[in-house]
Design a protein around this motif. Sequence first.
Motif, PDB file in Angstrom:
ATOM      1  N   TYR A  47      35.665  10.229   0.096  1.00  0.00           N
ATOM      2  CA  TYR A  47      36.370   9.522   1.162  1.00  0.00           C
ATOM      3  C   TYR A  47      37.299  10.469   1.916  1.00  0.00           C
ATOM      4  N   THR A  48      37.990  11.325   1.155  1.00  0.00           N
ATOM      5  CA  THR A  48      38.891  12.289   1.783  1.00  0.00           C
ATOM      6  C   THR A  48      38.114  13.220   2.704  1.00  0.00           C
ATOM      7  N   LEU A  49      36.938  13.670   2.244  1.00  0.00           N
ATOM      8  CA  LEU A  49      36.123  14.568   3.068  1.00  0.00           C
ATOM      9  C   LEU A  49      35.624  13.872   4.335  1.00  0.00           C
ATOM     10  N   MET A  50      35.401  12.562   4.237  1.00  0.00           N
ATOM     11  CA  MET A  50      34.965  11.811   5.416  1.00  0.00           C
ATOM     12  C   MET A  50      36.023  11.852   6.504  1.00  0.00           C
ATOM     13  N   LYS A  73      35.571  19.938 -10.448  1.00  0.00           N
ATOM     14  CA  LYS A  73      34.333  19.496 -11.086  1.00  0.00           C
ATOM     15  C   LYS A  73      33.557  18.523 -10.194  1.00  0.00           C
ATOM     16  N   ILE A  74      34.274  17.589  -9.602  1.00  0.00           N
ATOM     17  CA  ILE A  74      33.614  16.597  -8.759  1.00  0.00           C
ATOM     18  C   ILE A  74      32.911  17.267  -7.581  1.00  0.00           C
ATOM     19  N   ILE A  75      33.604  18.234  -6.981  1.00  0.00           N
ATOM     20  CA  ILE A  75      33.007  18.957  -5.858  1.00  0.00           C
ATOM     21  C   ILE A  75      31.714  19.648  -6.309  1.00  0.00           C
ATOM     22  N   GLN A  76      31.758  20.275  -7.470  1.00  0.00           N
ATOM     23  CA  GLN A  76      30.553  20.952  -7.974  1.00  0.00           C
ATOM     24  C   GLN A  76      29.388  19.975  -8.135  1.00  0.00           C
ATOM     25  N   GLU A  77      29.703  18.792  -8.662  1.00  0.00           N
ATOM     26  CA  GLU A  77      28.643  17.796  -8.837  1.00  0.00           C
ATOM     27  C   GLU A  77      28.070  17.362  -7.492  1.00  0.00           C
ATOM     28  N   MET A  78      28.960  17.171  -6.523  1.00  0.00           N
ATOM     29  CA  MET A  78      28.484  16.706  -5.217  1.00  0.00           C
ATOM     30  C   MET A  78      27.716  17.797  -4.489  1.00  0.00           C
ATOM     31  N   ILE A  79      28.086  19.073  -4.706  1.00  0.00           N
ATOM     32  CA  ILE A  79      27.311  20.182  -4.138  1.00  0.00           C
ATOM     33  C   ILE A  79      25.898  20.159  -4.715  1.00  0.00           C
ATOM     34  N   GLU A  85      29.143  20.944   1.000  1.00  0.00           N
ATOM     35  CA  GLU A  85      28.953  22.398   0.961  1.00  0.00           C
ATOM     36  C   GLU A  85      30.310  23.079   0.877  1.00  0.00           C
ATOM     37  N   GLU A  86      30.316  24.290   0.276  1.00  0.00           N
ATOM     38  CA  GLU A  86      31.591  24.970   0.020  1.00  0.00           C
ATOM     39  C   GLU A  86      31.627  26.306   0.735  1.00  0.00           C
ATOM     40  N   SER A  87      32.722  27.033   0.511  1.00  0.00           N
ATOM     41  CA  SER A  87      32.889  28.386   1.041  1.00  0.00           C
ATOM     42  C   SER A  87      32.734  28.416   2.546  1.00  0.00           C
ATOM     43  N   LEU A  88      33.247  27.433   3.207  1.00  0.00           N
ATOM     44  CA  LEU A  88      33.226  27.441   4.657  1.00  0.00           C
ATOM     45  C   LEU A  88      34.272  28.440   5.130  1.00  0.00           C
ATOM     46  N   LYS A  89      34.089  28.865   6.358  1.00  0.00           N
ATOM     47  CA  LYS A  89      34.945  29.904   6.959  1.00  0.00           C
ATOM     48  C   LYS A  89      36.404  29.827   6.503  1.00  0.00           C
ATOM     49  N   SER A  90      36.886  30.943   5.967  1.00  0.00           N
ATOM     50  CA  SER A  90      38.298  31.052   5.631  1.00  0.00           C
ATOM     51  C   SER A  90      38.628  32.525   5.470  1.00  0.00           C
ATOM     52  N   THR A 101      27.917  17.950   4.024  1.00  0.00           N
ATOM     53  CA  THR A 101      26.703  18.458   4.664  1.00  0.00           C
ATOM     54  C   THR A 101      26.176  17.385   5.618  1.00  0.00           C
ATOM     55  N   ALA A 102      25.124  17.731   6.380  1.00  0.00           N
ATOM     56  CA  ALA A 102      24.504  16.735   7.262  1.00  0.00           C
ATOM     57  C   ALA A 102      24.092  15.521   6.431  1.00  0.00           C
TER      58      ALA A 102
END
Lengths: 316, 316
Positions: A47-50, A73-79, A85-90, A101-102
């Motif tokens: 929801y936060t990512l939305m 952990k949750i992010i890893q599961e959702m990936i 998706e992770e490691s976006l520009k930074s 992701t799309a």
Amino acid sequence: MEFFNKVGKVALGSRLRLMTAIITDDAAKIYESYGMHFSPKWFPVFYTLMNEKEITITEIATEIGHSQPSVSKIIQEMIATGLVEESLKSSDKRRNIVGLTAQGWEFSKELKLQLNDVEAAVDGLISESSHNLWAALEEWEHLLEQKTLFKRVNEQKKLRESKDVKIVPFESQYLEAFKTLNVEWISTYFEMEEADYKALDNPKEYILDKGGKIFVALYQNEPLGVCALIKMNDSEFDFEMAKMAVSPKAQGKNIGFLLGQAIVNSAREQGAKKIYLESNTILKPAINLYYKLGFQKVFGLPTPYKRCNIQMELKI
Amino acid sequence: MEFFNKVGKVALGSRLRLMTAIITDDAAKIYESYGMHFSPKWFPVFYTLMNEKEITITEIATEIGHSQPSVSKIIQEMIATGLVEESLKSSDKRRNIVGLTAQGWEFSKELKLQLNDVEAAVDGLISESSHNLWAALEEWEHLLEQKTLFKRVNEQKKLRESKDVKIVPFESQYLEAFKTLNVEWISTYFEMEEADYKALDNPKEYILDKGGKIFVALYQNEPLGVCALIKMNDSEFDFEMAKMAVSPKAQGKNIGFLLGQAIVNSAREQGAKKIYLESNTILKPAINLYYKLGFQKVFGLPTPYKRCNIQMELKI
DNA sequence: TACATTTGCATAACTAGTTATGTAATTGAT
DNA sequence: ATCAATTACATAACTAGTTATGCAAATGTA
């Protein structure tokens, strides 16, 4: 649950845990019935990512009130399922900026429909009930933030135990307690001084015969606290509160406060105008107690005690 | 938590979990401050033992609403600290009858004092709040027992989706749908019969031209349900409801009910006195639907269909 | 009386969270 | 410019529960 009616409100924690389990079990079934491969525990993060589009893991954690490893952990599961998706520009390589992701965005559309249904169902439940669970939770979060349950229970404990405390006038049987209780704390924090021995060895001569008073706090008939009200030399109406001592094993029973009250009342009865005291700022609970009793700091009076670095006074 | 206000009531589960964590964390601190070596999770089990004296592990589990392994582990922990003893007299060697030790009974006295304090603190919280959390939990347990959250959400889903369903009169473009939807379910449960082919291949001749009607249910403009109202030979005012079919992928969208309503309304407009139908009792959802529409069982009418083992009628 | 079923429990493996810890990257202070 | 402190995160280990499973004892049944 019959059990909860028997036990009473001390089982609040257990009752909450049970309700949580009931709700999350059903949440899993709900996602399934909508044909969604989605774990209920992902919801706060998703929801936060939305709403935030791109955000770091730690930011999500503080936003939703989880620990950072939990979000990690949750992010890893959702990936793994392709929603995130992770490691976006930074530029900062420590930060792991994540986003949907799309496929994740596609899924969010379906999710919104489901959320409407759930919200409507919960609203239905709330309107069917006379006690609003949602509002109650919000209120309790607030109340517990202001004063934790722990603190509230301790206050109750103090209250209960202070009912078992009796404040009585000095009698010769308490001579020993008067000395040992005082020696105990003085020698813990400071050194015993000449003036201490005088008053503690001869309370009759130095305190009582001069028109002073000593009070003893009895807890289960054992003397666990003492305090003296001493007439000051200079004035008929001035008293000193001194030699307050409470046994460490009786701490937290409000004994200090009850003794202080007894002293103040007694002074008032004798027509006192001022009560004076000397102390040291390292004794923080004591200083707090004196403020609570109404004492205020004063400066520059002479004192026979080395350990004195604060002087206070209560005008009656 | 700001988050919960943003998300709304769908986060009820998360909010409950957080509150549970807050309460149990404080519970641990409370035991500690009373100098008790006691884990909060032991409480329901210990409390049961205080009242039941001697009881088996499974009995405790059902009493407090935990799983049996959970109680099993808790008992083991309490035995290790000496509060509980096991293997008390029992002729049935499978049963493990447990009870408090002398030390356990001693502890229970202290615990009772603490429980009073906690109860008083919780009562204080309840009286400070305008929404009673304890009462709300009790009420919700009740409401969810009667109808689970899962069921409530599904009802909302049905309600929402049935708003997207349009019931329209038959047009030639729906000829194919009328046949395939019916063939689909008939051949799943039974065999296609002579009478089926007649009506499905020539709906104009066999249904419409004789004064009957066909309705089509469109979901997102796709024909996913059909149903026919056929004029019966014997009487001007008698109709038959037949050839109702809903695509499996559109199940749970209330389409059957909406089609049935359309049929009944249409019959009423044409001055019908009775609607008759034939079905089979293995089609339980369908039979339920017919009852919901007001149909009642009737007996002994002639039928061309082998698969018919129940006949129903609605008097208008 | 034999044998299938049921019961009561312990143990193992899993879940959804937590705290503790280690490591690389960045920031701050001298 | 260097080195200490901080930060962002992943990983490991723990907690309080769960479901799944296996075993021994008891019960039911032919």
